[in-house]
Design a protein around this motif. Sequence first.
Motif, PDB file in Angstrom:
ATOM      1  N   TYR A 230      36.677 -85.672  26.226  1.00 38.60           N
ATOM      2  CA  TYR A 230      37.325 -86.671  27.092  1.00 38.60           C
ATOM      3  C   TYR A 230      37.250 -88.066  26.472  1.00 38.60           C
ATOM      4  O   TYR A 230      38.253 -88.785  26.383  1.00 38.60           O
ATOM      5  CB  TYR A 230      36.666 -86.670  28.475  1.00 38.60           C
ATOM      6  CG  TYR A 230      36.999 -87.906  29.295  1.00 38.60           C
ATOM      7  CD1 TYR A 230      38.224 -88.018  29.956  1.00 38.60           C
ATOM      8  CD2 TYR A 230      36.093 -88.962  29.384  1.00 38.60           C
ATOM      9  CE1 TYR A 230      38.531 -89.168  30.687  1.00 38.60           C
ATOM     10  CE2 TYR A 230      36.391 -90.103  30.113  1.00 38.60           C
ATOM     11  CZ  TYR A 230      37.617 -90.207  30.763  1.00 38.60           C
ATOM     12  OH  TYR A 230      37.920 -91.335  31.475  1.00 38.60           O
ATOM     13  N   VAL A 231      36.050 -88.466  26.033  1.00 36.28           N
ATOM     14  CA  VAL A 231      35.859 -89.810  25.485  1.00 36.28           C
ATOM     15  C   VAL A 231      36.685 -89.998  24.213  1.00 36.28           C
ATOM     16  O   VAL A 231      37.386 -91.010  24.047  1.00 36.28           O
ATOM     17  CB  VAL A 231      34.362 -90.105  25.229  1.00 36.28           C
ATOM     18  CG1 VAL A 231      34.192 -91.453  24.524  1.00 36.28           C
ATOM     19  CG2 VAL A 231      33.583 -90.092  26.529  1.00 36.28           C
ATOM     20  N   HIS A 232      36.627 -89.017  23.306  1.00 36.10           N
ATOM     21  CA  HIS A 232      37.423 -89.111  22.069  1.00 36.10           C
ATOM     22  C   HIS A 232      38.908 -89.230  22.383  1.00 36.10           C
ATOM     23  O   HIS A 232      39.618 -90.054  21.793  1.00 36.10           O
ATOM     24  CB  HIS A 232      37.186 -87.874  21.196  1.00 36.10           C
ATOM     25  CG  HIS A 232      35.930 -87.927  20.380  1.00 36.10           C
ATOM     26  ND1 HIS A 232      35.637 -88.988  19.546  1.00 36.10           N
ATOM     27  CD2 HIS A 232      34.909 -87.049  20.251  1.00 36.10           C
ATOM     28  CE1 HIS A 232      34.473 -88.768  18.945  1.00 36.10           C
ATOM     29  NE2 HIS A 232      34.002 -87.596  19.365  1.00 36.10           N
ATOM     30  N   ASP A 233      39.393 -88.407  23.309  1.00 38.10           N
ATOM     31  CA  ASP A 233      40.821 -88.387  23.632  1.00 38.10           C
ATOM     32  C   ASP A 233      41.256 -89.694  24.306  1.00 38.10           C
ATOM     33  O   ASP A 233      42.327 -90.233  24.005  1.00 38.10           O
ATOM     34  CB  ASP A 233      41.133 -87.192  24.536  1.00 38.10           C
ATOM     35  CG  ASP A 233      42.621 -86.961  24.704  1.00 38.10           C
ATOM     36  OD1 ASP A 233      43.302 -86.697  23.688  1.00 38.10           O
ATOM     37  OD2 ASP A 233      43.124 -87.052  25.846  1.00 38.10           O
ATOM     38  N   ALA A 234      40.421 -90.217  25.209  1.00 39.35           N
ATOM     39  CA  ALA A 234      40.750 -91.475  25.883  1.00 39.35           C
ATOM     40  C   ALA A 234      40.811 -92.624  24.881  1.00 39.35           C
ATOM     41  O   ALA A 234      41.754 -93.429  24.895  1.00 39.35           O
ATOM     42  CB  ALA A 234      39.724 -91.763  26.976  1.00 39.35           C
ATOM     43  N   ARG A 235      39.816 -92.702  24.000  1.00 39.99           N
ATOM     44  CA  ARG A 235      39.793 -93.786  23.007  1.00 39.99           C
ATOM     45  C   ARG A 235      40.970 -93.672  22.034  1.00 39.99           C
ATOM     46  O   ARG A 235      41.592 -94.681  21.687  1.00 39.99           O
ATOM     47  CB  ARG A 235      38.461 -93.761  22.252  1.00 39.99           C
ATOM     48  CG  ARG A 235      37.288 -94.229  23.109  1.00 39.99           C
ATOM     49  CD  ARG A 235      35.956 -94.074  22.397  1.00 39.99           C
ATOM     50  NE  ARG A 235      34.856 -94.574  23.227  1.00 39.99           N
ATOM     51  CZ  ARG A 235      33.574 -94.397  22.935  1.00 39.99           C
ATOM     52  NH1 ARG A 235      33.223 -93.728  21.832  1.00 39.99           N
ATOM     53  NH2 ARG A 235      32.635 -94.873  23.738  1.00 39.99           N
ATOM     54  N   LYS A 236      41.281 -92.461  21.629  1.00 35.54           N
ATOM     55  CA  LYS A 236      42.398 -92.221  20.705  1.00 35.54           C
ATOM     56  C   LYS A 236      43.722 -92.701  21.313  1.00 35.54           C
ATOM     57  O   LYS A 236      44.596 -93.210  20.615  1.00 35.54           O
ATOM     58  CB  LYS A 236      42.460 -90.724  20.388  1.00 35.54           C
ATOM     59  CG  LYS A 236      43.600 -90.301  19.490  1.00 35.54           C
ATOM     60  CD  LYS A 236      43.608 -88.791  19.338  1.00 35.54           C
ATOM     61  CE  LYS A 236      44.886 -88.304  18.677  1.00 35.54           C
ATOM     62  NZ  LYS A 236      44.944 -86.816  18.645  1.00 35.54           N
ATOM     63  N   ASN A 237      43.869 -92.529  22.624  1.00 36.11           N
ATOM     64  CA  ASN A 237      45.119 -92.866  23.298  1.00 36.11           C
ATOM     65  C   ASN A 237      45.085 -94.211  24.026  1.00 36.11           C
ATOM     66  O   ASN A 237      45.998 -94.529  24.791  1.00 36.11           O
ATOM     67  CB  ASN A 237      45.481 -91.746  24.286  1.00 36.11           C
ATOM     68  CG  ASN A 237      45.882 -90.469  23.571  1.00 36.11           C
ATOM     69  OD1 ASN A 237      46.936 -90.400  22.959  1.00 36.11           O
ATOM     70  ND2 ASN A 237      45.027 -89.452  23.626  1.00 36.11           N
ATOM     71  N   GLY A 238      44.044 -94.984  23.770  1.00 32.47           N
ATOM     72  CA  GLY A 238      43.949 -96.322  24.350  1.00 32.47           C
ATOM     73  C   GLY A 238      43.813 -96.331  25.860  1.00 32.47           C
ATOM     74  O   GLY A 238      44.255 -97.268  26.536  1.00 32.47           O
ATOM     75  N   LEU A 239      43.175 -95.299  26.408  1.00 27.06           N
ATOM     76  CA  LEU A 239      43.009 -95.189  27.855  1.00 27.06           C
ATOM     77  C   LEU A 239      41.612 -95.644  28.266  1.00 27.06           C
ATOM     78  O   LEU A 239      40.665 -95.549  27.477  1.00 27.06           O
ATOM     79  CB  LEU A 239      43.213 -93.734  28.301  1.00 27.06           C
ATOM     80  CG  LEU A 239      44.603 -93.139  28.026  1.00 27.06           C
ATOM     81  CD1 LEU A 239      44.600 -91.647  28.325  1.00 27.06           C
ATOM     82  CD2 LEU A 239      45.657 -93.842  28.857  1.00 27.06           C
ATOM     83  N   PRO A 240      41.450 -96.129  29.502  1.00 21.26           N
ATOM     84  CA  PRO A 240      40.101 -96.507  29.951  1.00 21.26           C
ATOM     85  C   PRO A 240      39.182 -95.289  30.011  1.00 21.26           C
ATOM     86  O   PRO A 240      39.615 -94.207  30.407  1.00 21.26           O
ATOM     87  CB  PRO A 240      40.336 -97.088  31.343  1.00 21.26           C
ATOM     88  CG  PRO A 240      41.662 -96.581  31.778  1.00 21.26           C
ATOM     89  CD  PRO A 240      42.472 -96.373  30.533  1.00 21.26           C
ATOM     90  N   VAL A 241      37.937 -95.469  29.594  1.00 19.28           N
ATOM     91  CA  VAL A 241      36.927 -94.405  29.694  1.00 19.28           C
ATOM     92  C   VAL A 241      36.204 -94.601  31.015  1.00 19.28           C
ATOM     93  O   VAL A 241      35.512 -95.607  31.206  1.00 19.28           O
ATOM     94  CB  VAL A 241      35.949 -94.452  28.498  1.00 19.28           C
ATOM     95  CG1 VAL A 241      34.815 -93.454  28.691  1.00 19.28           C
ATOM     96  CG2 VAL A 241      36.688 -94.173  27.197  1.00 19.28           C
ATOM     97  N   LEU A 242      36.333 -93.659  31.927  1.00 23.60           N
ATOM     98  CA  LEU A 242      35.821 -93.812  33.289  1.00 23.60           C
ATOM     99  C   LEU A 242      34.468 -93.133  33.516  1.00 23.60           C
ATOM    100  O   LEU A 242      33.942 -93.173  34.622  1.00 23.60           O
ATOM    101  CB  LEU A 242      36.849 -93.287  34.298  1.00 23.60           C
ATOM    102  CG  LEU A 242      38.226 -93.980  34.235  1.00 23.60           C
ATOM    103  CD1 LEU A 242      39.167 -93.403  35.274  1.00 23.60           C
ATOM    104  CD2 LEU A 242      38.091 -95.487  34.406  1.00 23.60           C
TER     105      LEU A 242
END
Length: 310
Positions: A230-242
């Motif tokens: 989840y964290v890798h995918d969120a950071r890769k796509n510029g999404l907030p890490v919740l």
Amino acid sequence: MSILYNLISKKELKKRIFSETEPRLTLSFYKYFSIENTQEYRDEFYKNFNKYNVLGRIYIATEGINAQISIPKKNYFLLKNFLYNFNLELKNLRINKSLNNEKSFWFLSVKVREKIVQDGIKQDFFNPKNVGTYIKSKTVNSMLSDKKIIFIDMRNSYEYAIGHFENAIEIKSLTFREQLKKLIPLMKYAKNKKIVMYCTGGIRCEKASAWMRFNGFKHIYHIKGGIIGYVHDARKNGLPVLFKGKNFVFDNRMGEKISDEIISFCKQCNQLSDTYVNCKYNSCHLLFIQCEKCSINFKNCCSSNCMEKI
């Protein structure tokens, strides 16, 4: 004939790894699939992992493989090539890279076990491959904002304590086996609700999602690659890490910082802290949260009693 086990003391190996300057990656992977000759499989893995200077622990069972390892960065693609070509089931295996690469393991252990995750499930006709729907960070973030959707943390209570998704349900337990036993009775009210499950790297929530489906739950989802994925995918796509706090890991690091929030407390003074330690008194060796001040005052022990015994 090759020696397929470690002959050097763990103390010496630890000393070696902490003096090593070569960059390493900490990785994890798992796969549920049928393995007939587990001992042969184990020996081949040990031989090749040892060749690539892999450290860590790998469990092999008739139901599949589960690994948490450390490898020199230069050998990563050699290992990947070995895995992808060793067995058709491992072709394009998902390999999770850790969120930091501090020293994690210092010896190699490859063991044959009854199961790759001890679950207590006895039903022969249970199919661990009949899993819930995989979701990634964009969908996770969207579902977190929907109060009708239930998030369940499929990790142990001490893992949940230092980090979790907001409002995720904790199934209070110290083992996955204990947690699965409680899961169905506790969640029976939600058989027709949307449920998202998550764990560290995906292996526990994958089996738990199959167990929920086996028990008649209709709308089960789980996070692809777990918290790490989840964290890798969120950071890769510029999404907030919740995810809030730290992600507990079962190696020397004991945690990977994900957010700046500290949501847990020192066992001794009740001040905010998210650092796990083992009590320095070896006969105790309790895992507990301790702040920097108390680690000095109690000499890395969990109590005055243990401190006096050292």
